[in-house]
Structures are given as structure tokens and as C-alpha cells.
Design an enzyme around this catalytic site. Structure first.
Site, PDB file in Angstrom:
ATOM      1  N   LYS A 185      42.605  43.265  39.219  1.00 34.99           N
ATOM      2  CA  LYS A 185      41.252  42.714  39.331  1.00 34.99           C
ATOM      3  C   LYS A 185      40.505  43.005  38.038  1.00 34.99           C
ATOM      4  O   LYS A 185      39.947  44.078  37.835  1.00 34.99           O
ATOM      5  CB  LYS A 185      40.517  43.336  40.520  1.00 34.99           C
ATOM      6  CG  LYS A 185      39.257  42.573  40.921  1.00 34.99           C
ATOM      7  CD  LYS A 185      39.606  41.230  41.541  1.00 34.99           C
ATOM      8  CE  LYS A 185      38.377  40.502  42.015  1.00 34.99           C
ATOM      9  NZ  LYS A 185      38.684  39.182  42.570  1.00 34.99           N
ATOM     10  N   SER A 204      39.821  34.489  44.745  1.00 32.57           N
ATOM     11  CA  SER A 204      38.897  35.428  45.379  1.00 32.57           C
ATOM     12  C   SER A 204      38.267  34.763  46.603  1.00 32.57           C
ATOM     13  O   SER A 204      38.975  34.375  47.512  1.00 32.57           O
ATOM     14  CB  SER A 204      37.844  35.899  44.379  1.00 32.57           C
ATOM     15  OG  SER A 204      38.440  36.666  43.362  1.00 32.57           O
TER      16      SER A 204
END
Length: 609
Positions: free
Chosen positions: A195, A394
């Protein structure tokens, strides 16, 4: 909520099944069927009695300027810019329109991802099945633009054209050093070793994990480009790569090596088109512009749909929970508006299936989860197909994973199953500028987000545990939705983004293809024969809005568009946890980008405090 006007579509796809990992699903490949004598008669009759503004001359040429940003949303007649659905629909209509003899495609630098590029390329190839000509003219072009131009029958460029085919680049931007110098300490919790969104704030250089992801993505795009260009130009892949590495800058070399048809100015290309049409040089070339042709109804061309209806809901942009105000109408995905559309479809018996088109890098986790729940409930009553465009990562992937089937373009950026949250310590900055703020609080964690100091150990522990809890919820729902064990999902989650092909090989995506394939799969799931027409009902068409017209006029007249955009962005910010993908920019050799480079991530954090 958008209008529910019907968009009648003649989607008849081949019944055969694609081979490969996704061979359980129909291909949705376009099959051109030459109209019979009776159908041609009625089409010509309808065109004869059409309204004056919906009539076009015989032997006309559809003129499309591909330039700038391309939206996946259907545009109203008062909207500016290009719409992917309308570009594709115009090419389908033109293939069957007896008054259209060909297409003149002007190509300049495009600001969109490879998913939209792939969809347009597919429709250019489909149009060519009609036997009509499509001629490209390129003024300024790089890898993306050439990817489209090379599949035209002929491709021309002026001697002064801006072009560069030198390869692809990507980069990551870091604010860590900047924030350190001004006295701002970002305290970031990013769950998932891949991430990378938080890296922009806390690092001064790229991490090995981020380098691995970007390198893999770049390799996929590059290999796809070389492969498709070699097929289109009937050249060996080694020839393509050698050409890229030569650093060719002479347009004469492009003609000599067969990369373009010839070197011509626009007026000379138009003369060529007149010759194709058998029109005298002194007469005007009958061009019909893209926007005007968008008003031609498919019904008049005999392309109306059948009795079975499939709802289409489009979701583009960053995700927020609530909408904006009059002066800053929301342009992204607003959960409360999206849920209204889902409820409308769920409560209606007329829709046999639903296609949700997703083009989003994510956003507010709460909003994403609320939409996930509603899509999941909808899928219990009728087939739901997620069709992903440039990016569904996401929060965008959070939405998609609630569908029965996920369809992705081969280069759609997807995944990024991870979470990021942050607060900033402005203590040193406050000290430098002489600012002070005194806080009076009650409760051990009441000052958790205090901006004038770092976390206490207990606060940092709570902050991290909260983010970890939300990540586990996201990951576990993804595992359940994709029928995987949590352990297997954890291996492909970790906030990592994948290309559509890589996502499919890992079970995050079911089938590779565009909108037509999503339609074919929706028909398959709803037990509608592939050779039977369906009516696609667009639920995201922009309604007539006096508000938008007034704002558009104000923007043009006094230049407030930028100000309104900032207000809009700020109103959509959420102080909660974000399931948002990092800004990824894939550049061609001189600036053809996947996304406009910007500082939106930093602004999102700063404005949410």
C-alpha cells in the site's frame, strides 16, 4: 439521481465461448450483420422522416476528434468533453448507417487510462467489419494515440506532427523531505506492505515493494503494446522494440518504415476522403461531427433493443459518502446517490440483470462498504456484472467484489486491497510561525487527532489497531466474495495493484473484456439467448439541470471553474479511513499519461484534518 431514459442497443454477440481461464463466459465479440433489403427500406424511410436536426446527407463521413480527457459517463447535450459510451455507440451506429460512408478520426494527446484506450480500439476494429473506411489523422501522438491510429485503414500525419514512440515511463512522487523542512510530521498507518499511498507522505525515495509493483505494471503495458502493434502492422516484435530504441524523430522515417500511410496536411487528407466518396474537389466534404451524430437515435437505424432490459449504472471518480452543494455539485461516486439507483433497480421487476461500470481509485471506506452491501443485496435478486474500466482499485474494487461476475480490461488497474489513514503533527510548523492552539478535552482518546503533537504510545496503538481492523474486514469480505481462503487472499491483497490480466490469473477477476462482454455475460446469467436483442437502460445519464448550465456559463464567462473544482474536491473529503489507491502515472515518451499528475493525495489528507 440520473435519468432512466432507455438506451436501445443492438447487442447481438457471437454465442461461442472464449477459450482460456474465463472460458465459462461468452465472448461478447461484435458480429456485423449486413441489413437485408426489407430492413434497409425501413431504415431509409425512418431517416427520410426524421427531424431536421437528426438528418444527415448521404455519403457523409463521421468526424471524431479524440483529444484530452475521456469520461465513462454518458454526456448530455450541454456537457463538454468526450464520452466513452457515446464514442463507442457512434461507431456502432456508423457501421449500420446507410448515410455514413466512413469515419475521419483526428487523434491528439489523450488523458485516460489503457482500459478506455482498449475499448475504443476494439470499436474501431468492429467498425471496420462493416467494410466502410476509417482514416486517422494524427497531429500529436505518443504510444496510446498510436495504439489507436495503427488500426485505422490509413493513418496520416502532417510534416510538423509532434510524435514520440520512445517507450513508457512511470514514477513515484515523495513529499517526505518537503514536509520535514516545513515542520510537518505525517503519522501514517498503511495496512499492506504494497500500500504505497502513504509512502508519498513519509518517504523520500521509493520502497522495494512499490518499485516491484510499478515495474511489473509497466512491463505488462509495454509488452501488450509491442504485441498489439506487431499484430496490427504485421511486424516482428523485435522490429517494434528496435524501432523504439532507435529514437526515431524524422516523420519521413515513419512513412518509409510503414508506421504511417503518408505525410499529409488536413486539407490533403480531406481531398483523399473526397476521392473515396467520388466528390468533386471544389465541393465541400460532408462531415458530421461527433456531438451532432450522438443525437441520432439508434432506433432510426434499426438498432433498437428487445423486450428484455438490462440496467446500466456507471460509477466514476473518487468515492465519498454524501454529495456537494449547489456551488459544488459532486462529480465522483456519491454513495447516497449510488444506493438510490441500486434500490430502484432492486425494486423493479423489469430489469433482468444489472451492469455496474466502475472507474474509480477508491476513497471513503464507509461509503465503499455501504455500496458493497447494497450491491450484494441486489445480487441476491438478479445477476450483477461489474465491468471495470481504467481503474477499479481499493474502494473501487470493494464495490466490484460484491458482484456475481467481474469483467476487466487486460490493463485495468485493479486490486489494492488495503487501507490507509493518517494524521499530521503540525507542532514544529506552529512553533515556526508563532501559532498556538489550546485544547481542553475529556476522555482518554479525545485528543487522538490533535494536530499540535505526535501520538502518545497508547494513542498510536489504538490508531494502528483501528486501521488493522478495517483492513481485515476489507480482506475477509474480498476472500468471501471471491470464494478464497483468507490466507490465499492475504497473499494477493496487501494493498497491491494488479493489471487486469494478472488479477484474472489470481482470481480477483473472472473475465477479460469490455462493455460488450459484460453485456454478453449479463445475458448469459439471466438466461437470455446470445442472439437475442436486449435493451440497455442507462440509469446514470445526466438529467437536464439548470444548475449545471448556469455553473457552466459562469465558468466560461468569469473563469471560476478552477475555484469551483477546489470547492467540490474539498466538500468531498472525509476524515475517516481511506481505501484509496496511490496516484499512478504511466507516461509515454513525451507525456501521454494514465492520469494527470497532481497533489490530490496530500491535499486530501490536509483538508480532512
Amino acid at each position: 439521481m440520473g435519468s432512466s431514459n432507455d438506451n436501445h442497443c443492438d447487442f447481438i454477440s457471437k454465442p461461442e465461448i472464449n477459450a482460456g481461464d474465463d472460458d465459462d463466459y461468452p465472448s461478447g465479440e461484435f458480429e456485423y450483420k449486413k441489413p437485408g433489403a426489407l430492413k434497409s427500406f425501413f431504415v431509409n424511410l425512418r431517416l427520410l422522416v426524421a427531424y431536421p436536426w437528426q438528418r444527415i446527407r448521404k455519403r457523409s463521413v463521421l468526424h471524431i476528434k479524440l483529444r484530452g480527457k475521456i469520461s465513462d459517463q454518458v454526456k448530455s447535450r450541454f456537457s463538454s468533453g468526450l464520452s466513452l459510451p457515446q464514442i463507442c455507440e457512434n461507431l456502432i451506429k456508423a457501421a449500420y448507417d446507410p448515410h455514413i460512408s466512413g469515419v475521419y478520426l483526428e487523434i491528439e494527446t489523450l488523458k485516460c487510462g489503457w482500459g478506455k484506450i482498449e475499448e475504443i480500439r476494439r470499436h474501431i476494429l468492429d467498425f471496420r467489419k462493416s467494410g466502410k473506411f476509417i482514416v486517422g489523422y494524427a497531429l500529436e501522438w505518443h504510444e496510446k494515440e498510436y495504439y489507436l491510429g495503427c488500426v485505422c485503414d490509413e493513418l496520416y500525419a502532417p510534416p510538423s506532427a509532434y510524435f514520440s514512440l520512445y517507450g513508457l515511463t512511470t514514477w513515484a512522487i515523495f513529499f517526505g523531505g518537503v514536509l520535514e523542512k516545513v515542520g510537518v510530521e505525517p503519522q501514517v498507518q498503511r495496512i499492506g506492505k504494497y500500500k504505497s499511498a502513504g509512502d508519498q507522505l513519509i518517504r523520500k525515495d521509493i520502497s522495494e515493494e512499490n518499485r516491484e509493483v510499478l515495474t511489473t505494471l509497466l512491463d505488462n503495458i509495454y509488452e501488450n503494446w509491442v504485441d498489439k502493434i506487431s499484430q496490427a502492422k504485421e511486424k516482428q516484435k523485435k522490429e517494434i522494440e528496435s524501432f523504439i530504441n532507435e529514437g526515431v524523430y524524422q516523420i519521413e522515417k515513419l512513412k518509409e518504415d510503414g508506421w504511417i500511410t503518408d505525410i499529409k496536411y488536413d486539407d490533403e487528407v480531406r481531398s483523399i476522403l473526397k476521392t473515396k466518396l467520388g466528390i468533386a474537389e471544389k465541393k465541400k466534404l460532408p462531415l458530421i461531427e461527433y456531438k451532432k451524430y450522438s443525437r441520432i437515435r439508434k432506433w432510426s437505424l434499426g438498432l433498437s433493443g428487445g423486450t428484455d432490459q438490462i440496467a446500466v449504472i456507471r460509477a466514476s471518480g473518487s468515492i465519498s459518502r454524501v454529495g456537494g452543494s449547489f456551488l459544488s455539485p459532486s462529480s465522483g461516486i456519491v454513495a447516497e446517490e449510488f444506493i438510490k439507483k441500486i434500490t430502484k433497480v432492486k425494486d423493479s421487476k423489469k430489469y433482468k440483470a444489472v451492469i455496474i461500470r466502475i472507474d474509480s481509485p477508491g476513497g471513503d471506506v464507509l461509503a465503499s462498504d455501504l455500496m458493497w452491501r447494497e450491491i450484494k443485496l441486489l445480487a441476491e435478486s438478479k445477476p450483477v456484472i461489474a465491468s471495470m474500466v481504467d481503474v477499479a482499485a481499493s474502494g473501487g474494487y470493494y464495490m466490484a467484489m460484491a458482484a456475481d461476475t467481474i469483467v476487466s480490461e487486460s490493463l485495468t488497474i485493479t486490486g489494492s486491497i488495503g487501507v490507509i489513514t493518517a494524521k499530521f503533527n503540525f507542532g514544529k510548523l506552529y512553533e515556526k510561525i508563532g501559532f498556538n492552539k489550546e485544547i481542553i478535552s475529556k476522555g482518554q482518546y479525545a485528543e487522538l487527532y490533535a494536530a499540535d503533537r505526535s501520538f502518545r504510545p497508547d494513542e498510536e496503538k489504538l490508531f494502528a489497531e483501528r486501521a488493522q481492523s478495517i483492513y481485515k474486514q476489507f480482506r475477509d469480505k474480498a476472500a468471501s466474495s471471491r470464494s478464497m481462503s483468507v490466507e490465499t487472499m492475504e497473499e494477493i491483497a496487501q494493498g497491491r495493484i494488479w493489471s487486469g490480466n494478472d488479477a484474472a490469473s489470481r482470481g480477483l477477476v473472472d473475465a477479460i473484456g469490455g462493455f460488450s462482454r459484460a453485456v454478453a455475460i449479463a445475458k448469459h446469467k439471466a438466461n437470455i439467448p446470445q442472439n437475442k436483442k436486449v435493451t440497455l437502460v442507462e440509469l446514470s445519464k445526466p438529467p437536464f439541470s439548470l444548475q449545471r448550465i448556469i455553473l457552466s456559463m459562469l465558468s466560461s464567462a468569469i473563469g471560476i471553474e478552477t475555484t469551483l473544482k477546489h470547492l467540490q474536491d474539498d466538500s468531498a473529503m472525509c476524515g475517516g479511513v481511506q481505501a484509496r489507491m496511490d496516484e499512478i502515472t504511466i507516461h509515454g515518451s513525451e507525456g501521454s499519461s494514465f492520469a494527470d499528475p497532481n497533489f490530490s493525495l496530500l491535499k486530501d489528507y490536509l483538508t480532512s484534518l
